[in-house]
Motif scaffolding. Structure first.
Motif, PDB file in Angstrom:
ATOM      1  N   LEU A  89       8.443   5.486  -2.142  1.00 33.00           N
ATOM      2  CA  LEU A  89       8.127   6.759  -2.794  1.00 33.00           C
ATOM      3  C   LEU A  89       9.267   7.747  -2.607  1.00 33.00           C
ATOM      4  O   LEU A  89       9.726   8.391  -3.567  1.00 33.00           O
ATOM      5  N   GLN A  90       9.742   7.872  -1.381  1.00 32.97           N
ATOM      6  CA  GLN A  90      10.838   8.811  -1.083  1.00 32.97           C
ATOM      7  C   GLN A  90      12.123   8.415  -1.788  1.00 32.97           C
ATOM      8  O   GLN A  90      12.878   9.277  -2.242  1.00 32.97           O
ATOM      9  N   ALA A  91      12.369   7.126  -1.881  1.00 30.87           N
ATOM     10  CA  ALA A  91      13.598   6.646  -2.528  1.00 30.87           C
ATOM     11  C   ALA A  91      13.637   7.014  -4.004  1.00 30.87           C
ATOM     12  O   ALA A  91      14.710   7.065  -4.607  1.00 30.87           O
ATOM     13  N   HIS A  92      12.464   7.300  -4.567  1.00 26.71           N
ATOM     14  CA  HIS A  92      12.397   7.671  -5.984  1.00 26.71           C
ATOM     15  C   HIS A  92      11.981   9.124  -6.184  1.00 26.71           C
ATOM     16  O   HIS A  92      11.446   9.502  -7.229  1.00 26.71           O
ATOM     17  N   GLY A  93      12.216   9.947  -5.158  1.00 22.13           N
ATOM     18  CA  GLY A  93      12.022  11.381  -5.307  1.00 22.13           C
ATOM     19  C   GLY A  93      10.604  11.880  -5.181  1.00 22.13           C
ATOM     20  O   GLY A  93      10.319  13.039  -5.523  1.00 22.13           O
ATOM     21  N   ARG A  94       9.689  11.069  -4.673  1.00 25.09           N
ATOM     22  CA  ARG A  94       8.313  11.496  -4.481  1.00 25.09           C
ATOM     23  C   ARG A  94       8.048  11.741  -3.005  1.00 25.09           C
ATOM     24  O   ARG A  94       8.744  11.216  -2.142  1.00 25.09           O
ATOM     25  N   ALA A  95       7.053  12.543  -2.710  1.00 28.30           N
ATOM     26  CA  ALA A  95       6.695  12.810  -1.316  1.00 28.30           C
ATOM     27  C   ALA A  95       6.150  11.537  -0.678  1.00 28.30           C
ATOM     28  O   ALA A  95       5.451  10.749  -1.330  1.00 28.30           O
ATOM     29  N   ALA A  97       0.834  -1.201   0.000  1.00 31.55           N
ATOM     30  CA  ALA A  97       0.000   0.000   0.000  1.00 31.55           C
ATOM     31  C   ALA A  97       0.869   1.252   0.000  1.00 31.55           C
ATOM     32  O   ALA A  97       1.941   1.276   0.616  1.00 31.55           O
ATOM     33  N   LEU A  98       0.406   2.265  -0.677  1.00 36.67           N
ATOM     34  CA  LEU A  98       1.116   3.546  -0.686  1.00 36.67           C
ATOM     35  C   LEU A  98       1.240   4.110   0.721  1.00 36.67           C
ATOM     36  O   LEU A  98       2.208   4.787   1.051  1.00 36.67           O
ATOM     37  N   GLN A  99       0.247   3.803   1.574  1.00 33.54           N
ATOM     38  CA  GLN A  99       0.231   4.350   2.931  1.00 33.54           C
ATOM     39  C   GLN A  99       1.091   3.555   3.910  1.00 33.54           C
ATOM     40  O   GLN A  99       1.263   3.958   5.058  1.00 33.54           O
ATOM     41  N   SER A 100       1.605   2.413   3.512  1.00 31.22           N
ATOM     42  CA  SER A 100       2.421   1.587   4.402  1.00 31.22           C
ATOM     43  C   SER A 100       3.813   2.187   4.575  1.00 31.22           C
ATOM     44  O   SER A 100       4.223   3.076   3.817  1.00 31.22           O
ATOM     45  N   ASP A 101       4.543   1.712   5.560  1.00 24.09           N
ATOM     46  CA  ASP A 101       5.903   2.205   5.778  1.00 24.09           C
ATOM     47  C   ASP A 101       6.800   1.894   4.583  1.00 24.09           C
ATOM     48  O   ASP A 101       7.599   2.728   4.154  1.00 24.09           O
ATOM     49  N   VAL A 102       6.658   0.689   4.051  1.00 23.38           N
ATOM     50  CA  VAL A 102       7.447   0.322   2.868  1.00 23.38           C
ATOM     51  C   VAL A 102       7.054   1.191   1.682  1.00 23.38           C
ATOM     52  O   VAL A 102       7.905   1.704   0.945  1.00 23.38           O
ATOM     53  N   GLY A 103       5.748   1.383   1.486  1.00 23.12           N
ATOM     54  CA  GLY A 103       5.279   2.199   0.372  1.00 23.12           C
ATOM     55  C   GLY A 103       5.779   3.624   0.449  1.00 23.12           C
ATOM     56  O   GLY A 103       6.264   4.193  -0.542  1.00 23.12           O
ATOM     57  N   ARG A 104       5.680   4.223   1.618  1.00 25.34           N
ATOM     58  CA  ARG A 104       6.145   5.604   1.810  1.00 25.34           C
ATOM     59  C   ARG A 104       7.651   5.711   1.571  1.00 25.34           C
ATOM     60  O   ARG A 104       8.144   6.677   0.978  1.00 25.34           O
ATOM     61  N   SER A 105       8.385   4.708   2.026  1.00 24.78           N
ATOM     62  CA  SER A 105       9.842   4.725   1.851  1.00 24.78           C
ATOM     63  C   SER A 105      10.231   4.581   0.382  1.00 24.78           C
ATOM     64  O   SER A 105      11.149   5.261  -0.102  1.00 24.78           O
ATOM     65  N   ASP A 146       3.770  11.090   1.336  1.00 25.90           N
ATOM     66  CA  ASP A 146       2.320  11.043   1.426  1.00 25.90           C
ATOM     67  C   ASP A 146       1.633  11.250   0.076  1.00 25.90           C
ATOM     68  O   ASP A 146       0.435  11.545   0.019  1.00 25.90           O
ATOM     69  N   ASP A 147       2.363  11.086  -1.002  1.00 29.56           N
ATOM     70  CA  ASP A 147       1.806  11.265  -2.338  1.00 29.56           C
ATOM     71  C   ASP A 147       1.076   9.992  -2.772  1.00 29.56           C
ATOM     72  O   ASP A 147       1.711   8.991  -3.127  1.00 29.56           O
ATOM     73  N   ILE A 148      -0.239  10.004  -2.725  1.00 27.80           N
ATOM     74  CA  ILE A 148      -1.022   8.848  -3.142  1.00 27.80           C
ATOM     75  C   ILE A 148      -1.819   9.167  -4.409  1.00 27.80           C
ATOM     76  O   ILE A 148      -2.856   8.564  -4.682  1.00 27.80           O
ATOM     77  N   SER A 149      -1.318  10.122  -5.179  1.00 29.45           N
ATOM     78  CA  SER A 149      -2.046  10.582  -6.366  1.00 29.45           C
ATOM     79  C   SER A 149      -1.979   9.590  -7.521  1.00 29.45           C
ATOM     80  O   SER A 149      -2.779   9.675  -8.449  1.00 29.45           O
ATOM     81  N   SER A 150      -1.036   8.651  -7.473  1.00 31.87           N
ATOM     82  CA  SER A 150      -0.869   7.731  -8.594  1.00 31.87           C
ATOM     83  C   SER A 150      -0.418   6.361  -8.127  1.00 31.87           C
ATOM     84  O   SER A 150       0.301   6.230  -7.128  1.00 31.87           O
ATOM     85  N   ILE A 151      -0.848   5.351  -8.833  1.00 28.53           N
ATOM     86  CA  ILE A 151      -0.278   4.025  -8.658  1.00 28.53           C
ATOM     87  C   ILE A 151       1.187   4.097  -9.073  1.00 28.53           C
ATOM     88  O   ILE A 151       1.551   4.890  -9.945  1.00 28.53           O
TER      89      ILE A 151
END
Length: 224
Positions: free
Chosen positions: A123-129, A113-121, A131-136
């Motif tokens: 996202l950040q590892a690839h330059g996204r915020a 999930a985007l909201q999970s700890d792994v998902g959030r990490s 809490d950015d859940i705007s896109s799959i």
């Protein structure tokens, strides 16, 4: 005239969204298990029961998270299968995950999930915020892909019918349809996903362990 044209475009877009929602809802298997985990990370999967999932997620919430780059390394350290980051509270998205599970019998894709700890990490590892859940997002060892590029990348791995792989069709669509047009269609669905099928205050949980290896362990985001 401009107002009428805009109204027709809006109505057409809503009809397309509802059609997609109907197809996903009609296909969605009844056997997928969910468990309420309010206030915790979505996407955690376990085969030991709801109580264990709640305990593990609570412990993960208090654990110190690793740097995003370290989480990225851990996710692909022993498993190079791509990871799909999806909106864990979106009914439309969860039905799409069900569809992908059914159409990927060889288990070539993983989910978080985007909201999970792994998902959030990730996202950040690839330059996204975080809490950015705007896109799959489709995360591979060579980078991350969003919107229509992510959808086409996922489609390449799916096999809805025997001897009918999606890869040739996905690559054909990628070459023939301009990205801006593909993303425009994607945004039309994504921006209305909550109104199409609603949201849930629950997180995915594989109660019987059938898909245990398909969901990334959220514990990878925390030490040791």
């Amino acid at each position: 005239r401009i107002s009428l044209h805009h109204h027709k475009q809006k109505t057409s877009g809503q009809m397309k969204c509802r059609m997609i929602a109907f197809l996903l809802a009609s296909h969605a298997p009844r056997s997928r298990a969910f468990v309420a985990m309010k206030g915790t990370a979505c996407g955690l999967s376990s085969s030991t029961g709801a109580a264990a999932a709640s305990t593990e997620s609570a412990a993960a919430a208090t654990a110190e998270l690793l740097p995003p780059s370290s989480v990225l390394d851990r996710v692909f350290e022993t498993d190079d299968r791509p990871v799909i980051l999806f909106d864990g509270v979106c009914n439309l998205c969860n039905n799409a995950v069900n569809l992908a599970l059914d159409w990927d019998p060889k288990g070539k894709l993983r989910f978080s999930a985007l909201q999970s700890d792994v998902g959030r990490s990730l996202l950040q590892a690839h330059g996204r915020a975080a809490d950015d859940i705007s896109s799959i997002v489709l995360v591979r060892t060579d980078g991350a892909y969003t919107k229509s590029d992510a959808i086409l990348g996922i489609s390449e791995e799916l096999n809805p019918l025997p001897f009918v792989p999606m890869k040739p069709l996905s690559r054909l669509a990628s070459g023939l349809v301009p990205q801006f047009l593909r993303d425009l269609i994607y945004d039309g669905v994504a921006d209305n996903r909550y109104s199409i099928m609603g949201i849930r205050d629950e997180c995915r949980f594989d109660a019987d362990g059938e898909f245990d290896d398909r969901f990334v362990d959220d514990g990878l985001a925390s030490g040791p």
